[in-house]
Design a protein around this motif. Sequence first.
Motif, mmCIF file in Angstrom:
data_model
loop_
_atom_site.group_PDB
_atom_site.id
_atom_site.type_symbol
_atom_site.label_atom_id
_atom_site.label_comp_id
_atom_site.label_asym_id
_atom_site.label_seq_id
_atom_site.Cartn_x
_atom_site.Cartn_y
_atom_site.Cartn_z
ATOM 1 N N SER A 11 0.703 -1.347 0.405
ATOM 2 C CA SER A 11 -0.092 -0.517 -0.038
ATOM 3 C C SER A 11 0.639 1.358 0.200
ATOM 4 O O SER A 11 1.202 2.240 -0.949
ATOM 5 C CB SER A 11 -1.250 -0.280 1.091
ATOM 6 O OG SER A 11 -1.894 1.143 1.123
ATOM 7 N N ARG B 239 3.933 1.674 -1.358
ATOM 8 C CA ARG B 239 4.839 1.508 -2.239
ATOM 9 C C ARG B 239 3.516 1.521 -3.558
ATOM 10 O O ARG B 239 4.067 3.216 -4.294
ATOM 11 C CB ARG B 239 5.314 0.738 -2.942
ATOM 12 C CG ARG B 239 6.478 -0.501 -2.437
ATOM 13 C CD ARG B 239 6.265 -1.874 -3.138
ATOM 14 N NE ARG B 239 7.990 -2.592 -2.159
ATOM 15 C CZ ARG B 239 6.959 -2.952 -0.633
ATOM 16 N NH1 ARG B 239 6.011 -3.649 -0.502
ATOM 17 N NH2 ARG B 239 8.098 -3.514 -0.262
ATOM 18 N N GLN B 240 2.315 1.589 -3.218
ATOM 19 C CA GLN B 240 1.195 2.282 -4.264
ATOM 20 C C GLN B 240 0.995 3.854 -4.087
ATOM 21 O O GLN B 240 1.384 4.106 -5.093
ATOM 22 C CB GLN B 240 -0.071 1.794 -4.068
ATOM 23 C CG GLN B 240 -1.018 1.885 -5.284
ATOM 24 C CD GLN B 240 -2.526 0.849 -4.766
ATOM 25 O OE1 GLN B 240 -2.207 0.307 -4.000
ATOM 26 N NE2 GLN B 240 -3.040 1.253 -6.469
ATOM 27 N N ASN C 14 3.891 5.904 -5.561
ATOM 28 C CA ASN C 14 3.412 6.051 -7.356
ATOM 29 C C ASN C 14 2.838 6.311 -7.575
ATOM 30 O O ASN C 14 3.460 6.940 -8.232
ATOM 31 C CB ASN C 14 3.797 4.193 -7.731
ATOM 32 C CG ASN C 14 4.705 3.290 -7.419
ATOM 33 O OD1 ASN C 14 6.119 3.939 -7.349
ATOM 34 N ND2 ASN C 14 4.711 2.447 -7.531
ATOM 35 N N SER C 15 1.766 6.478 -6.975
ATOM 36 C CA SER C 15 0.621 8.332 -7.051
ATOM 37 C C SER C 15 1.009 9.177 -6.994
ATOM 38 O O SER C 15 0.675 9.799 -8.244
ATOM 39 C CB SER C 15 -0.819 7.749 -6.455
ATOM 40 O OG SER C 15 -0.900 6.394 -7.269
#
Length: 180
Positions: A163, A165-166, A169-170
């Motif tokens: 989560s 990492r996501q 990235n977002s």
Amino acid sequence: MLKHAGSLALSLVLSVGVGTLAYAADNGAVSSQIHALEQQEKADLQNLIQQIADLKATHQGDTAPLQQRLDSLDGAFQSAMKQLHDQYNETRTRDDDQRAALMDRIKPGFLALYNQKKASLANVTSKEEQALQGLRQQEDAELQSIREKYDAERKSQQQESASQRQAINSQFDAAVKELK
């Protein structure tokens, strides 16, 4: 004078152009050498990796039969020790039974007391084996519970990291879109 200035400008342009071409040629040669060195390093690394893999395969090939032989010998040893232990116990029990029968001739009632003792000891041994089996089952259940607990914690940590990492990235993608 204008002719001289034009000539001077032309020679300056030619000098800069020749210098730039020389620099580009030198830079291209250095770049080519760096690329060649990188390729050689990659080839050497691949060669080392292959040598390590070959050594590992050779080692496994050499040790696997030895490990199988060792396991076989260990199994045979354990079996022989169990057989000797069982023979010892049988011999001891037979000798004790014969001694009790002889003692009963000298002291009537000795055999009955001996059999009573033997039955009591067998009862204690049976209870001990049942208790140990129960403890083993309890240990297995607790170990399984601990494994499940740590597996759940590991999975939770992995999900949390995914989560994060996501989210990173977002944020990165949003920042890149703002640059356009």
